[in-house]
Scaffold this motif. Structure first.
Motif, PDB file in Angstrom:
ATOM      1  N   ARG A   1       6.433   5.828  -6.455  1.00 31.23           N
ATOM      2  CA  ARG A   1       5.677   6.999  -6.041  1.00 31.23           C
ATOM      3  C   ARG A   1       4.263   6.620  -5.653  1.00 31.23           C
ATOM      4  NH1 ARG A   1       7.972  11.343  -8.884  1.00 31.23           N
ATOM      5  NH2 ARG A   1       5.948  12.202  -9.330  1.00 31.23           N
ATOM      6  N   GLY A   2       4.156   5.756  -4.664  1.00 27.27           N
ATOM      7  CA  GLY A   2       2.837   5.366  -4.184  1.00 27.27           C
ATOM      8  C   GLY A   2       2.334   4.106  -4.859  1.00 27.27           C
TER       9      GLY A   2
ATOM     10  N   ARG B   1       8.010   5.231   2.922  1.00 29.64           N
ATOM     11  CA  ARG B   1       6.613   5.457   3.253  1.00 29.64           C
ATOM     12  C   ARG B   1       5.842   4.254   2.735  1.00 29.64           C
ATOM     13  NH1 ARG B   1       4.786  10.500   0.317  1.00 29.64           N
ATOM     14  NH2 ARG B   1       6.392  11.536   1.513  1.00 29.64           N
ATOM     15  N   GLY B   2       4.754   3.912   3.391  1.00 32.07           N
ATOM     16  CA  GLY B   2       3.906   2.833   2.885  1.00 32.07           C
ATOM     17  C   GLY B   2       4.149   1.517   3.597  1.00 32.07           C
TER      18      GLY B   2
ATOM     19  N   VAL C   1       4.329   4.097 -10.404  1.00 28.49           N
ATOM     20  CA  VAL C   1       3.061   3.592  -9.871  1.00 28.49           C
ATOM     21  C   VAL C   1       2.467   2.546 -10.804  1.00 28.49           C
ATOM     22  CG1 VAL C   1       2.332   5.592  -8.522  1.00 28.49           C
ATOM     23  CG2 VAL C   1       1.827   5.509 -10.949  1.00 28.49           C
TER      24      VAL C   1
ATOM     25  N   ASP D   1       0.563   0.701  -5.202  1.00 27.84           N
ATOM     26  CA  ASP D   1      -0.426  -0.190  -4.601  1.00 27.84           C
ATOM     27  C   ASP D   1      -0.455  -1.464  -5.417  1.00 27.84           C
ATOM     28  OD1 ASP D   1      -1.531   1.452  -2.530  1.00 27.84           O
ATOM     29  OD2 ASP D   1      -2.388   2.674  -4.133  1.00 27.84           O
TER      30      ASP D   1
ATOM     31  N   TRP E   1       6.573   4.293  -1.238  1.00 28.62           N
ATOM     32  CA  TRP E   1       7.433   5.348  -1.783  1.00 28.62           C
ATOM     33  C   TRP E   1       8.862   4.959  -1.513  1.00 28.62           C
ATOM     34  CZ3 TRP E   1       5.782  10.189  -3.873  1.00 28.62           C
ATOM     35  CH2 TRP E   1       4.382  10.321  -3.952  1.00 28.62           C
TER      36      TRP E   1
ATOM     37  N   ARG F   1       0.844  -1.194   0.000  1.00 32.26           N
ATOM     38  CA  ARG F   1       0.000   0.000   0.000  1.00 32.26           C
ATOM     39  C   ARG F   1       0.876   1.240   0.000  1.00 32.26           C
ATOM     40  NH1 ARG F   1      -2.659  -2.428  -1.904  1.00 32.26           N
ATOM     41  NH2 ARG F   1      -4.351  -3.784  -1.293  1.00 32.26           N
ATOM     42  N   ASP F   2       0.701   2.064  -1.018  1.00 34.31           N
ATOM     43  CA  ASP F   2       1.300   3.393  -1.054  1.00 34.31           C
ATOM     44  C   ASP F   2       2.799   3.378  -0.761  1.00 34.31           C
ATOM     45  OD1 ASP F   2       1.080   6.102  -1.475  1.00 34.31           O
ATOM     46  OD2 ASP F   2       0.897   6.547   0.653  1.00 34.31           O
TER      47      ASP F   2
END
Lengths: 298, 242, 628
Positions: C352-353, C389-390, C546, C355, C340, C337-338
């Motif tokens: 970049r995010g 992140r994520g 992504v 999923d 980065w 999930r998400d």
């Protein structure tokens, strides 16, 4: 280092290489305090110009330490000299040895600083240009090693990752386990390198390697500027070397310190030496000034 | 023998005593530094001339470059404490697998090229000669006979313990002594025995660790590397005895 | 006069009975662009190496090779070095020196050319290939495509008359491959250099070639222009037919004698054509003619094929299948999930995010251009890099926190892009044993595991071979066997079909499908759109860090208009929802019913008899004949 960004470094490699050899040679052989002070300051200034504070900051502490060791090393082990300062564990510590120690420290410092600049300016392709004609096979082998090393470093990382992927952890365990994994990575890499090298040699054969009369091409051209540089720097160095050998600049430390009298001729030689040592920096600064003037004119 | 190679040997064999003699007869300030430097350079000359003189074939050049690059990578990339490197082990095995002349070239180039990563200094020629000599002697001792034909020999005739022993001693004595001598040249601006002794003594822990690393990596790598070089020789007909 | 003449050339390697080449004869005229095709191991490389003595392998040989009227052996080495250029498959292996300029000069140095001449020649070639921008760079900073272009330019500085290229694009990504072949064609067009190239990327190479030589097991079975070679190969029932470009395969399937439909009411098939279309453009024209013939595109807006409803249906099916999984409460095998990620603080974001979800039993395929971050995603998922992140859950673990070999024990195996990063020993069997030792201390268990992994990867007969003596496709399967020794539940694959020919791809697909049937889940990263379309159960398009879109292959690829299969591009706007040649053939062969009154047959009824493509069990092309 960006190619040719430095004015001195853009001279023909033969000139650059010869300069470093002779300047370091003079610094090492003629242990004259003035020669060494000038050399040290020149080397420091040029190194600072090339690598800036960011580059020097990493080197200076080590350099200082080495110089201090050199300065202390001599009086501790060298007991010649007529002026005893004090006794340390029954051994005389002499003024002459202390002074000599500091002169040695300057020598060590200037040599190391010249090598800082050398490592920046004398890149491998310039080295190849100097020696390509003299030792062609070795030079080619050398170029190939330079080609392989970054490739192998990247491959070592890939191999370590691939080993992890099939459940062999490269980075953990005690020192022996890690050495063993390291050896495994090296071994996988060697197999890969040797087997693929067959292609490399095919590629060389396909392009005629091994035919008689191979020439050595390099991307550097000898220009008028190189000739001028070679003559000026060579002439300056010749003056210093001849003057030193002839005794114009003389320094004796034992048994008593004896420097040559401050005759005008000696000062002249020091002046020439200073010009030689600062030449790379001055060349660089001159070009920067030119750039500044371009910018202000436009 | 190629005339140029012969000339190089003559130059080296007459040059070295001559330089030493001149150093003794006409001593000047720090003349020993010059003498030592000249001797090292003259000692390297004939080996390099031999390599140039035999006009190495493409495959030979490639294999020497590969082995050198592996040794340099080993010196540059490998882990842990500074002295714990597989560089010497690779140079030795190159000497065992490829013979003495190639062993010297691999060693000397390893010393030279790795300093483009670690930084050149007055120590460069000393390291070159030290690595080169280690590779050369490895070739002299082990590349004849069984090792050349069948890898490391079998069972009681295995060369492996000898290679490990040689590697340990050579790293400590040849590499340690020569590179520490370079330090002596730097530090001791006057030759006094206690000073020299102090420098060698201070080098002992590093050299011991280095020698230990060589022993470990030779234990781990010798069979594998020599097997690989042997396969290459048989499969691609490289380094056939000339 | 012919530039090169090969007469009755036969060759066998030392100590082998089998001929690698058998009585091969052909000629190349100056200025020709010839393509040499055949299965891996059919002797293409060996044949190519016979055209330059410096590379000719040792062995027993008969027959003759003549260059420019003289026996090749009598042409001096220096002349051969200059006039016959050779580019090999692996871009990295052939580069000898560390600088681009030095590499360009290498050949001329060998010839003893003086420096000023070298300078001029190098400058000319650098300009011709647009190398000026990276002329001073170190070669290790170049991309794979740039490296191969450099290899080509380094040969061209010697101004050869004949250029031999041995699978030059096998290691390149699709765009670099197209660029490289275009450069080759440009040399042929603008300089007039004769080109002989072996290739697996026939889709790109066919339209460029003047002639296609086909080798099968060391014999030259066809020597024809690209438009007719397909017919000749069908006549010979050569296996290469299955590897030909989509347009050729389509026309062969529809028109070649053995596949022309026998039912008398079929008005669709015109008489057998003398030539096949070879490019997407020609394929489209051909298809349009075909449909026109059946009066099908008379009305604007009418489209043949799966109606939209079917796509929707498929999509719903796929979705509901996954929802059922959720209803069972089973955790997806990968859920990200998400995410980065960037390599270092000052760099740009690579992910970049992201999923992404992979479920039990899926064969998910992440496709996308070079440098879009696919491989990085794989590394982050496998815990090699940590996202800043994520969240990732993989086999119930958090890979960023998993210690040591926890992930492996949980059932993760990652196969590297380059299988050569795994081989250490002198035989594949020894390597398997070695890896098995780390996982299974018991000797009997180890032997059993090695045997079953080898069987699953279909390399049992290769166990005694040296890992570098087998072909790239076999190396890839040997690496797969190594990964299987960890008894994985989830397999991450990075570009497994790189450099493989159609047959090895089919074999790999079979192996993977059986593994999935046994409960393995796969996430694959690939450039290979055709492979993904045919074998994956779900495709995800990766762009700019992504996942842009995802879906079952049919829905996915018919939604894309450029990044899709050749068959889909060829039929876009003519037949909807066809992503493989067999889809197209199936659709068109179903025509007669439609010819009469297309509107009268309800779509659902028309489709009723067809098998619904299920995830993970797409029908291979060879079985489609049964559907009609």
């Amino acid at each position: 280092m960006v190619r040719n960004s430095d004015a001195f470094g853009s001279l023909h490699p033969v000139v650059v290489f010869g300069y470093f050899v002779l300047v370091v040679g003079v610094s090492v052989v003629f242990l004259h305090p003035l020669i060494l002070t000038v050399s040290f300051v020149g080397a420091l200034a040029y190194a600072f110009y090339l690598v800036r504070w960011a580059g020097l900051r990493k080197l200076l502490p080590g350099l200082m330490l080495l110089m201090v060791i050199a300065a202390l090393f001599n009086p501790v082990f060298n007991h010649r000299g007529v002026t005893t300062l004090f006794y340390w564990e029954d051994n005389p510590i002499t003024l002459e040895a202390v002074v000599y120690g500091w002169v040695a420290a300057l020598m060590v410092g200037s040599v190391l600083l010249w090598f800082v600049s050398y490592n920046q300016v004398m890149t491998s392709d310039k080295f190849l240009c100097v020696f390509g004609h003299v030792v062609p096979a070795l030079s080619l082998t050398f170029a190939m090693v330079l080609r392989f090393v970054p490739r192998y470093l990247a491959q070592a990382k890939r191999i370590a990752a691939a080993q992890r992927g099939i459940g062999r952890d490269v980075a953990s365990g005690n020192w022996y386990a890690r050495a063993r994994h390291g050896a495994a990575v090296l071994s996988i890499m060697l197999t890969w390198a040797l087997e693929n090298a067959v292609d490399t040699s095919d590629s060389m054969l396909a392009r005629g390697y091994g035919l008689p009369g191979r020439s050595a091409y390099n991307d550097f051209r000898w220009r008028e500027r190189d000739l001028m540089g070679a003559l000026a720097l060579g002439g300056g160095l010749l003056v210093v070397i001849v003057a030193s050998v002839a005794g114009v600049l003389r320094a004796e430390y034992f048994p008593a310190i004896e420097l040559n009298p401050a005759v005008p001729l000696a000062w002249l030689v020091i002046g020439v030496w200073a010009l030689v040592c600062f030449a790379p920096l001055l060349l660089g600064l001159k070009e920067e000034v030119t750039w500044r003037s371009f910018r202000s004119n436009s | 023998m190629n005339p140029w190679v012969r000339l190089a040997w003559v130059l080296s064999l007459t040059g070295i005593p001559l330089v030493l003699l001149l150093g003794v007869l006409f001593p000047f300030e720090r003349s020993y530094y010059f003498v030592a430097f000249a001797v090292i350079l003259l000692a390297i000359v004939p080996f390099f001339a031999a390599f140039e003189g035999r006009k190495p074939a493409a495959r030979e050049v490639v294999i020497i470059a590969v082995m050198t690059a592996i040794a340099v990578t080993g010196r540059a990339a490998f882990f842990m404490v500074p002295q714990f490197k597989p560089g010497v082990a690779v140079v030795i095995l190159a000497g065992v697998g490829l013979g003495r002349e190639s062993g010297f070239v691999v060693g000397a180039l390893t010393g030279f090229v790795s300093n483009f990563i670690f930084g050149h200094g007055p120590w460069t020629p000393w390291q070159m000669f030290a690595y080169g000599l280690i590779g050369f002697l490895a070739g002299v001792f082990f590349s004849r006979g069984a090792a050349e034909r069948n890898g490391l020999g079998r069972g009681s005739r295995s060369y492996k313990p000898w290679i490990i022993g040689y590697g340990t001693v050579a790293t400590f004595v040849i590499y340690g002594l020569l590179v520490d001598t370079a330090s002596v040249m730097m530090w001791a601006s006057e030759f006094t025995w206690p000073a020299i002794f102090a420098i060698y003594l201070s080098g002992v822990p590093f050299n011991a660790l280095h020698a230990f690393a060589s022993a470990v990596f030779l234990t781990l790598l010798s069979t594998l590397i020599v097997e690989k070089l042997t396969r290459l020789k048989t499969r691609y007909g490289m380094f056939q005895p000339r | 006069m012919a530039l090169i003449q090969v007469e009755q050339l036969s060759f066998a390697f030392p100590n082998t009975e089998q001929d690698v080449l058998h009585a091969v004869s052909f000629e190349l005229a100056a200025g020709e662009f010839a393509l040499l095709i055949g299965q891996s191991g059919c002797g293409k490389t060996t044949l190519l190496k016979h055209l330059k003595t410096a590379l000719t392998p040792y062995g027993t040989r008969s027959g003759a090779v003549r260059f420019d009227g003289r026996p090749l052996g009598e042409v001096p080495q220096a002349e051969q070095a200059r006039r016959i250029g050779f580019v090999l498959q692996n871009p990295d292996n052939q580069i000898v020196t560390d600088k681009v300029w030095h590499e360009l000069a290498f050949g001329l140095e060998s010839l003893g050319t003086p420096s000023d001449v070298i300078r001029r020649r190098v400058a000319e070639m650098a300009s011709f290939f647009g190398i000026g921008d990276w002329y001073h760079r170190n070669v290790d900073t170049l991309s794979g495509g740039q490296k191969q272009l450099l290899n080509l330019a380094a040969v061209m500085t010697m101004q050869p008359d004949l250029l031999l290229l041995d699978e030059p694009t096998a290691q390149l990504d699709p765009i670099a491959a197209v660029d490289f072949l275009a450069a080759t064609k440009r040399i042929n067009d603008e300089i007039g250099t004769t080109v002989l190239v072996t290739e697996h990327r026939l889709e790109t190479a066919f339209p460029l070639a003047d002639r296609v030589l086909t080798l099968n097991d060391g014999r030259l079975v066809a020597d024809e222009p690209p438009r007719t070679v397909g017919l000749a190969l069908v006549h010979e029932s050569d296996p290469m037919v299955a590897a030909l470009p989509a347009a050729v395969r389509l026309s062969l399937a529809l028109d070649a004698p053995d596949s022309v439909r026998t039912s008398p009411e079929c008005a669709v098939a015109p008489p057998r054509p003398a030539e096949c279309p070879v490019s997407i453009r020609e394929g489209r024209a051909y298809l349009a003619r075909k449909l026109d013939h059946a009066h099908l595109i008379a009305e604007p807006g009418h489209r043949l094929g799966f109606p939209e409803s079917k796509d929707v249906e498929n999509a719903v099916k796929a979705r509901s299948a996954t929802e059922v999984g959720d209803a069972d409460g089973a955790e997806p095998i990968i859920s990200a999930r998400d995410l980065w990620f960037r390599y270092s603080r000052g760099d740009d974001d690579v992910l970049r995010g992201v999923d992404l979800t992979v479920r039990q039993g899926e064969f998910a395929c992440l496709v996308g251009g070079n440098g879009s971050g696919k491989t990085t995603t794989l590394r982050v998922l496998s815990g090699l890099h940590k996202p800043y992140r994520g969240k990732v859950r993989l086999l119930g673990l958090d890979p960023t926190k998993a210690k040591g070999m926890e992930l492996t024990r949980a059932g993760l195996a990652v196969l590297p892009q380059d299988p050569q990063t795994l081989f250490m020993r002198n035989t594949i069997g020894d390597d398997l044993d070695d890896v098995a030792t780390t996982h299974f201390p018991e000797k009997e268990e180890r032997a059993a595991m090695v045997a079953s992994a080898a069987a699953a990867a279909e390399i049992t007969e290769l166990l005694e071979r040296h890992p570098y003596d087998v072909s790239g496709g076999e190396q890839q399967r040997a690496a797969l066997a190594l990964a299987l020794l960890t008894r994985p539940k989830l397999l991450l694959l990075d570009e497994p079909t790189k450099g493989m020919d159609a047959f090895f791809k089919a074999k790999l697909a079979g192996v993977l499908r059986r593994l999935i049937d046994q409960g393995l889940s796969i996430l694959m990263v690939s450039h290979d759109v055709e492979f993904a379309a045919e074998h994956a159960s779900r495709c995800l398009l990766f762009f700019d860090g992504v996942v842009v879109t995802e879906g079952v292959p049919r829905e996915f690829f018919s939604g894309n208009s450029f990044y899709t299969t050749a068959a889909n591009r060829m039929s876009r706007g003519l037949v909807s929802g066809a992503i493989t040649v067999s889809d197209l053939v199936e659709r068109i062969q179903a025509l007669p019913a439609e010819c009469t009154s297309p509107e009268s047959v309800p779509a659902t009824q028309r489709d009723a008899g067809e098998p619904v493509p299920e995830p993970a069990s797409q029908k291979p092309e060879t079985t489609t004949g049964a559907a009609s």
